[in-house]
Design a protein around this motif. Structure first.
Motif, PDB file in Angstrom:
ATOM      1  N   ARG A 102       0.807  -1.220   0.000  1.00  0.00           N
ATOM      2  CA  ARG A 102       0.000   0.000   0.000  1.00  0.00           C
ATOM      3  C   ARG A 102       0.838   1.267   0.000  1.00  0.00           C
ATOM      4  NH1 ARG A 102      -5.375  -0.931   3.304  1.00  0.00           N
ATOM      5  NH2 ARG A 102      -6.014   0.059   1.381  1.00  0.00           N
ATOM      6  N   SER A 103       2.111   1.144  -0.323  1.00  0.00           N
ATOM      7  CA  SER A 103       2.992   2.291  -0.202  1.00  0.00           C
ATOM      8  C   SER A 103       4.108   2.196  -1.238  1.00  0.00           C
ATOM      9  CB  SER A 103       3.573   2.321   1.216  1.00  0.00           C
ATOM     10  OG  SER A 103       4.191   3.555   1.466  1.00  0.00           O
ATOM     11  N   ALA A 104       4.588   3.315  -1.708  1.00  0.00           N
ATOM     12  CA  ALA A 104       5.709   3.311  -2.644  1.00  0.00           C
ATOM     13  C   ALA A 104       6.491   4.605  -2.510  1.00  0.00           C
ATOM     14  CB  ALA A 104       5.204   3.160  -4.080  1.00  0.00           C
ATOM     15  N   ILE A 105       7.748   4.539  -2.898  1.00  0.00           N
ATOM     16  CA  ILE A 105       8.592   5.728  -2.895  1.00  0.00           C
ATOM     17  C   ILE A 105       8.697   6.237  -4.328  1.00  0.00           C
ATOM     18  CG2 ILE A 105      10.874   6.642  -2.338  1.00  0.00           C
ATOM     19  CD1 ILE A 105       9.138   5.582   0.038  1.00  0.00           C
ATOM     20  N   LEU A 106       8.373   7.485  -4.521  1.00  0.00           N
ATOM     21  CA  LEU A 106       8.374   8.072  -5.858  1.00  0.00           C
ATOM     22  C   LEU A 106       9.540   9.039  -6.005  1.00  0.00           C
ATOM     23  CD1 LEU A 106       4.582   9.060  -6.052  1.00  0.00           C
ATOM     24  CD2 LEU A 106       5.639   6.855  -6.526  1.00  0.00           C
ATOM     25  N   LEU A 123       9.029  11.277  -2.702  1.00  0.00           N
ATOM     26  CA  LEU A 123       7.727  11.318  -2.054  1.00  0.00           C
ATOM     27  C   LEU A 123       7.333   9.910  -1.636  1.00  0.00           C
ATOM     28  CD1 LEU A 123       5.540  13.617  -4.326  1.00  0.00           C
ATOM     29  CD2 LEU A 123       6.583  14.194  -2.143  1.00  0.00           C
ATOM     30  N   ASN A 124       6.638   9.827  -0.548  1.00  0.00           N
ATOM     31  CA  ASN A 124       6.073   8.574  -0.066  1.00  0.00           C
ATOM     32  C   ASN A 124       4.576   8.621  -0.371  1.00  0.00           C
ATOM     33  OD1 ASN A 124       4.897   6.582   1.473  1.00  0.00           O
ATOM     34  ND2 ASN A 124       5.795   7.253   3.432  1.00  0.00           N
ATOM     35  N   VAL A 125       4.134   7.742  -1.249  1.00  0.00           N
ATOM     36  CA  VAL A 125       2.701   7.670  -1.545  1.00  0.00           C
ATOM     37  C   VAL A 125       2.130   6.446  -0.845  1.00  0.00           C
ATOM     38  CG1 VAL A 125       3.054   6.427  -3.731  1.00  0.00           C
ATOM     39  CG2 VAL A 125       0.921   7.670  -3.335  1.00  0.00           C
ATOM     40  N   THR A 126       1.040   6.636  -0.134  1.00  0.00           N
ATOM     41  CA  THR A 126       0.441   5.550   0.626  1.00  0.00           C
ATOM     42  C   THR A 126      -1.063   5.535   0.395  1.00  0.00           C
ATOM     43  OG1 THR A 126       2.126   5.797   2.335  1.00  0.00           O
ATOM     44  CG2 THR A 126       0.178   4.544   2.933  1.00  0.00           C
ATOM     45  N   ASP A 127      -1.557   4.350   0.093  1.00  0.00           N
ATOM     46  CA  ASP A 127      -2.998   4.163  -0.048  1.00  0.00           C
ATOM     47  C   ASP A 127      -3.597   3.999   1.347  1.00  0.00           C
ATOM     48  OD1 ASP A 127      -5.559   3.472  -0.657  1.00  0.00           O
ATOM     49  OD2 ASP A 127      -5.060   1.493  -1.453  1.00  0.00           O
ATOM     50  N   SER A 137       6.710  13.382   2.748  1.00  0.00           N
ATOM     51  CA  SER A 137       8.144  13.200   2.626  1.00  0.00           C
ATOM     52  C   SER A 137       8.525  11.870   3.265  1.00  0.00           C
ATOM     53  CB  SER A 137       8.866  14.359   3.300  1.00  0.00           C
ATOM     54  OG  SER A 137       8.351  14.537   4.600  1.00  0.00           O
ATOM     55  N   LEU A 138       9.734  11.425   2.991  1.00  0.00           N
ATOM     56  CA  LEU A 138      10.200  10.181   3.583  1.00  0.00           C
ATOM     57  C   LEU A 138      10.459  10.390   5.067  1.00  0.00           C
ATOM     58  CD1 LEU A 138      12.651   8.530   1.104  1.00  0.00           C
ATOM     59  CD2 LEU A 138      10.208   8.274   1.360  1.00  0.00           C
ATOM     60  N   THR A 139      10.132   9.361   5.834  1.00  0.00           N
ATOM     61  CA  THR A 139      10.366   9.472   7.277  1.00  0.00           C
ATOM     62  C   THR A 139      11.620   8.691   7.661  1.00  0.00           C
ATOM     63  OG1 THR A 139       8.833   7.637   7.561  1.00  0.00           O
ATOM     64  CG2 THR A 139       7.986   9.837   7.919  1.00  0.00           C
TER      65      THR A 139
END
Ligand SMILES: *[C@@H]1O[C@H](CO)[C@@H](O)[C@H](O)[C@H]1NC(C)=O
Ligand SMILES: *[C@@H]1O[C@H](CO)[C@@H](O)[C@H](O)[C@H]1NC(C)=O
Ligand SMILES: *[C@@H]1O[C@H](CO)[C@@H](O)[C@H](O)[C@H]1NC(C)=O
Length: 139
Positions: A102-106, A123-127, A137-139
């Protein structure tokens, strides 16, 4: 430094705008009067030609009302903010809801054009479920 970055390079409310074949972002956005400010800024900052040079790109487009909140930023800062809204992959809602984990790094144009330091250009995209998509942003 990190906290300063976060306050400046926030994400604006956006619509996903994926493109996967040859395109001209200026003429595409030119069809929508609500995106005219973004369109002018992309041309001014020369990000438009960098977007057009990509095969596969998703622009997180920002309407005029949302963009007015950052219109007083310096042009170089604004360029970084806008570059963070250009993702080097094809993403639409359908693809995001099928992400493994449910998550990806763009990777964004901000990263690719060498303006970013550290993880700032990703960017961190999360469903989040319920049709909600979180970008951060990345944590
Ligand atoms: C893209 O479209 C704009 C507006 O229609 C035009 O001015 C510009 O020359 C086009 N750019 C390219 C690379 O074709
Ligand atoms: C997804 O999760 C699995 C197991 O938790 C992990 O091994 C894998 O690297 C993750 N994939 C991505 C794309 O983060
Ligand atoms: C991405 O965001 C999600 C939701 O906020 C979080 O659970 C995940 O740990 C984040 N991943 C990275 C690599 O920052």
């Amino acid at each position: 430094m990190a906290s300063k970055f976060r306050t400046v390079f926030f994400l604006l409310p956006f619509l996903l705008f994926p493109a996967a074949t040859a395109f001209n972002i200026t003429s595409i956005l030119g069809q929508f009067s609500d995106f005219s400010n973004l369109n002018n800024l992309l041309t001014q900052t020369q990000l438009a030609s960098q977007i057009n040079s990509r095969q596969t790109v998703t622009v997180l487009v920002v309407n005029n009302a949302a963009l007015s909140s950052v219109s007083n930023l310096r042009t170089d800062v604004l360029k970084k903010v806008l570059a963070l809204h250009v993702v080097f992959d094809y993403f639409d809602r359908d693809k995001i809801t099928k992400l493994s984990n449910r998550s990806a790094i763009l990777t964004t144009l901000f990263q690719a054009c060498g303006l970013a330091t550290g993880q700032n250009g990703f960017l961190n995209v999360t469903d989040m479920g319920n049709g909600q998509i979180a970008l951060g942003s990345l944590t």
